[in-house]
Scaffold this active site. Structure first.
Site, PDB file in Angstrom:
ATOM      1  N   GLY A   1       0.830  -1.209   0.000  1.00 10.25           N
ATOM      2  CA  GLY A   1       0.000   0.000   0.000  1.00 10.25           C
ATOM      3  C   GLY A   1       0.864   1.258   0.000  1.00 10.25           C
ATOM      4  O   GLY A   1       0.553   2.242  -0.679  1.00 10.25           O
ATOM      5  N   ASP A   2       1.951   1.205   0.758  1.00  5.86           N
ATOM      6  CA  ASP A   2       2.868   2.341   0.771  1.00  5.86           C
ATOM      7  C   ASP A   2       3.567   2.524  -0.566  1.00  5.86           C
ATOM      8  O   ASP A   2       3.737   3.652  -1.033  1.00  5.86           O
ATOM      9  CB  ASP A   2       3.932   2.126   1.860  1.00  5.86           C
ATOM     10  CG  ASP A   2       3.394   2.345   3.256  1.00  5.86           C
ATOM     11  OD1 ASP A   2       3.096   3.500   3.592  1.00  5.86           O
ATOM     12  OD2 ASP A   2       3.262   1.370   4.002  1.00  5.86           O
ATOM     13  N   SER A   3       4.010   1.430  -1.158  1.00  9.33           N
ATOM     14  CA  SER A   3       4.747   1.552  -2.426  1.00  9.33           C
ATOM     15  C   SER A   3       3.854   2.094  -3.530  1.00  9.33           C
ATOM     16  O   SER A   3       4.285   2.930  -4.327  1.00  9.33           O
ATOM     17  CB  SER A   3       5.288   0.196  -2.873  1.00  9.33           C
ATOM     18  OG  SER A   3       6.079  -0.362  -1.866  1.00  9.33           O
TER      19      SER A   3
END
Lengths: 406, 406
Positions: free
Chosen positions: A179-181
């Site tokens: 999700g962060d990437s």
């Protein structure tokens, strides 16, 4: 140690200066991509401790291997944003930057005196990209979030599971904070789109982790809206095309096989020395194979379990069946294609010796893959940025350092 | 029906023209993102059949719901690239485009007479982004690939699994072709970085699915290189922080709980009405909790199984424990935050009526989320592009159509 080697042919973002006020994964991943493409990234961290991600994962002498990649090609400066002098220095940095990427808790930058209007006053036409969990507006704007919650709310975690009824085990994480990437990639897009923009509203972007995940969910949302069908997880399969799955190998690995057209399935049956299966009414065409997928996969697994992964890989490749081993880190490290293209390369790191890095993506000619320097120490570029760029003298910098401002 | 409603405040990429010669997911997803941000995307498809993805997934009267999103905001034209007249029209389109995104099989565009040199001759300074499975160089450049293989070789599929020894089931697919989406996001970055670039090598980009996946694998590669440790899957957990996992609910759902600091864990124990657990030597600190994670998760699951998902969600939110339900499509559709921010919105589609779309990411002010039109029919914009843009008269277009050129 940040002596930059010149890149033959140059990098696309040379000449672009990006300020990062970020931590953990999403914003720092965005600036890694920008730095890999040649931008001059100045990363602002709290004095002494720096970004907590510097200590995440396996480390040697307190230096995490991941940081060597996550911080690479960036200039790292320290700055105490709680001090007045620190904020004055931030004003100077903003005034000299083309873009800002930040993922502090929503509103924190504003409370420090840097709302969008102030930032744009300091640097007219700056592109500002805010990365947050839920976005900057709406009832949940202020709530803290992180990658796993983005996956859960965006719909990815629910689908990362086996077919309902197969197991009581929970859905899986994909092993990284994806999700962060994904939000980080959208932040890069926001910065670059903002730089191109001539639209009045084109320079302040709001990237939410939850929304970044939802945006890649293909037909999941429109199919629900149109038919009321909730997409259910399908394990390693694609539910509409069989066989497509990872199958176990004799040496404990997995091989992915996608032989879901009738022609490819017929070839697979020959390779398995089970040519009769291709004419079996249970498996004759894709709808039949999808209906009888459990039995079909059991037949294929019975074959794959008798061979090791590399042998299966070469038999399937010879027959031109879309397939691959399911790679571990060790497989990636030795892969010929990755190594030929410098997508896997050893990089000098003064803290860790040689470190195995992934190359930059996208590739703009092979030379664009050259890593200029590994993730720096906390405050490693204080002198270069505060003295050379902002014009402070060394005594001034030493005093700021003694006072905990940098 | 593609009457574009003007967007208040404008969109960042208004004025940018991008040509897509793509199919399936990666390149068309890239141009969806570019079109969402205001670029004029002209998608070239084979006459009559068009992009096969138009038929993928649930459909009504042959119109797939996914296509409504995947094709939105684009202009769709048909062109037979095997015909000489078709290639002449492509030359005209190239000459009028700022960027090209393509994911034909590597070398196919070149064999049609459009290598990079020719493209740059037709349109000097054009940005060209090639998307492929393995990249354009190296021993595997010519091999066909698709998203699942990108996941397998990039290292994501291996980690999308339970802890070794937990189950014989294969690693899971995350429910969408995530390798394609990640490569698509990198293709957007390539186009926008290329447009900004002043570097001689800054305008032709090579995006590989396998490499796009590998680029987000965090510490997996450097940790292996430095210590020889192969990262193993850890199911729904983060192996270094406990408890963090999805737990089953009474109504058959999942709730994600991340209470892995000592303070958060103590609060969780109170919410569970098991305050004594916080002082149990088995669970007292994070290292102890990680050692005894099976027993710990069983305790938490015994509690979550007695409550339904919404009740757990509100209890955990009141206690300020990072947590969320694991959303299905139905949960996404009714979520207040998504709806407030127009990340979930109904869009008029002349083929399907109202279709539920995700909003565009990144957001540049709320008005940037307005979808201009749903995924068009095959060749819907032939007249607009060939007559209005290229200046063909209607008779000429009709003749090309009868001859199968468009």
């Amino acid at each position: 140690m940040s002596a930059s080697k010149p890149i033959a042919g140059g990098l696309p973002l040379e000449g672009l200066r990006v300020l990062e006020i970020g931590h953990y994964i999403a914003a720092p991943f965005a600036t890694r991509v920008l730095a890999d493409l040649g931008a001059e990234v100045i990363k602002v961290e709290p004095p002494v401790s720096g970004d907590p991600v510097r200590q995440w994962g396996l480390a040697r002498d307190g230096h995490a291997y991941w940081w060597s990649v996550h911080g690479r090609n960036k200039k790292c400066v320290t700055l105490n944003l709680k001090s007045k002098e620190g904020r004055a220095l931030l004003e100077e940095l903003v005034a000299r930057s083309d873009a800002l990427v930040e993922n502090l808790r929503p509103g924190q930058l504003r409370r420090l005196g840097f709302d969008d209007d102030r930032l744009l006053e300091l640097r007219p036409n700056m592109v500002i990209c805010h990365v947050s969990g839920y976005g900057l507006t709406g009832p949940l704007a202020d709530r803290a979030c992180f990658g796993a919650i983005g996956e859960a709310l965006g719909g990815l975690r629910y689908l990362s599971n086996h077919t309902p009824g197969t197991t009581d085990l929970p859905p899986v994480r994909v092993g990284v904070s994806i999700g962060d990437s994904i939000a980080g990639l959208y932040a890069v897009i926001a910065v670059l789109a903002g730089l191109w923009s001539r639209a009045p509203h084109g320079r302040v972007a709001d990237v939410a982790l939850t929304e970044a995940v939802l945006s890649i969910m293909e037909g999941v949302l429109p199919e629900y809206g149109g038919t009321g069908t909730v997409r259910e997880p399908s394990g390693g399969r694609i539910s509409t095309a069989a066989p497509t799955n990872a199958f176990p190998t004799a040496d404990g690995g997995w091989v992915l096989i996608a032989a879901n057209s009738d022609a490819l399935f017929r070839i697979l049956c020959k390779v398995m020395e089970r040519p009769e299966l291709a004419d079996d009414p249970q498996y004759r065409d894709n709808p039949a194979r999808c209906r009888n997928v459990d039995a079909l996969e059991a037949e294929i697994a019975a074959w794959t379990r008798r061979h090791d992964a590399k042998s299966l890989e070469s038999r399937l490749a010879e027959a031109d069946i879309p397939s691959s081993r399911v790679y571990t880190a060790a497989d990636i490290a030795e892969d010929l294609q990755f190594n030929t293209r410098k997508m896997v390369q050893w990089v000098d790191d003064p803290r860790l010796g040689k470190v195995l890095h992934p190359g930059s993506v996208p590739m703009f000619g092979a030379s664009s893959r050259q890593v200029r320097w590994a993730g720096p120490d906390v405050g490693e570029h204080n002198r270069e940025v505060y003295c050379d760029l902002l014009g402070l003298d060394e005594d001034h910098l030493n005093r700021l350092s003694s006072n905990g401002v940098v």
